[in-house]
Design an enzyme around this catalytic site. Structure first.
Site, mmCIF file in Angstrom:
data_model
loop_
_atom_site.group_PDB
_atom_site.id
_atom_site.type_symbol
_atom_site.label_atom_id
_atom_site.label_comp_id
_atom_site.label_asym_id
_atom_site.label_seq_id
_atom_site.Cartn_x
_atom_site.Cartn_y
_atom_site.Cartn_z
ATOM 1 N N ILE A 1 0.852 -1.191 0.000
ATOM 2 C CA ILE A 1 0.000 0.000 0.000
ATOM 3 C C ILE A 1 0.886 1.240 0.000
ATOM 4 C CG2 ILE A 1 -1.774 1.309 1.219
ATOM 5 C CD1 ILE A 1 -2.924 -1.299 2.212
ATOM 6 N N HIS A 2 1.037 1.805 -1.174
ATOM 7 C CA HIS A 2 1.773 3.062 -1.340
ATOM 8 C C HIS A 2 0.734 4.152 -1.630
ATOM 9 C CE1 HIS A 2 1.382 2.425 -5.730
ATOM 10 N NE2 HIS A 2 1.624 1.155 -5.428
ATOM 11 N N ALA A 3 1.144 5.263 -2.185
ATOM 12 C CA ALA A 3 0.249 6.415 -2.341
ATOM 13 C C ALA A 3 -1.009 6.112 -3.158
ATOM 14 C CB ALA A 3 1.007 7.592 -2.965
ATOM 15 N N GLU B 1 -3.681 -3.004 -9.848
ATOM 16 C CA GLU B 1 -2.307 -2.755 -10.290
ATOM 17 C C GLU B 1 -1.699 -3.922 -11.054
ATOM 18 O OE1 GLU B 1 -0.504 0.560 -7.318
ATOM 19 O OE2 GLU B 1 0.030 -1.511 -6.891
#
Length: 88
Positions: A14-16, A87
């Protein structure tokens, strides 16, 4: 209250971008929505809160949803996690 155990399935964690998707989705519901990892509890409606969890690949966390639309909110967020945040 609805409580679910979720696993981060995308390789980048979980990134931006995923944090933004979680917060945007959570904000569509009236219920109080929190994510918990290693005794850290954050408001899922806060992008910064979600990012600070530093949840990497295969991290498990607890989703807690309480309110009038809790079932719909929990299902929507669970589907987002299952889709690997679109993603992969």
């Amino acid at each position: 209250m609805v409580e679910k155990i979720l696993t981060v399935k995308n390789r980048a964690g979980i990134h931006a971008r995923p944090a933004s998707l979680i917060a945007q989705l959570a904000n569509k519901f009236n219920s109080e929505i929190t994510l918990e990892k290693d005794s850290i509890v954050v408001n899922a409606k806060s992008i910064m809160g979600v990012i600070t969890m530093a949840a990497g690949y295969n991290t498990t966390m607890t989703l807690k949803v309480e309110g009038d639309d809790e079932k719909d909110a929990a299902l929507a967020i669970e589907k987002l996690f299952d889709s690997k945040f679109e993603e992969e």
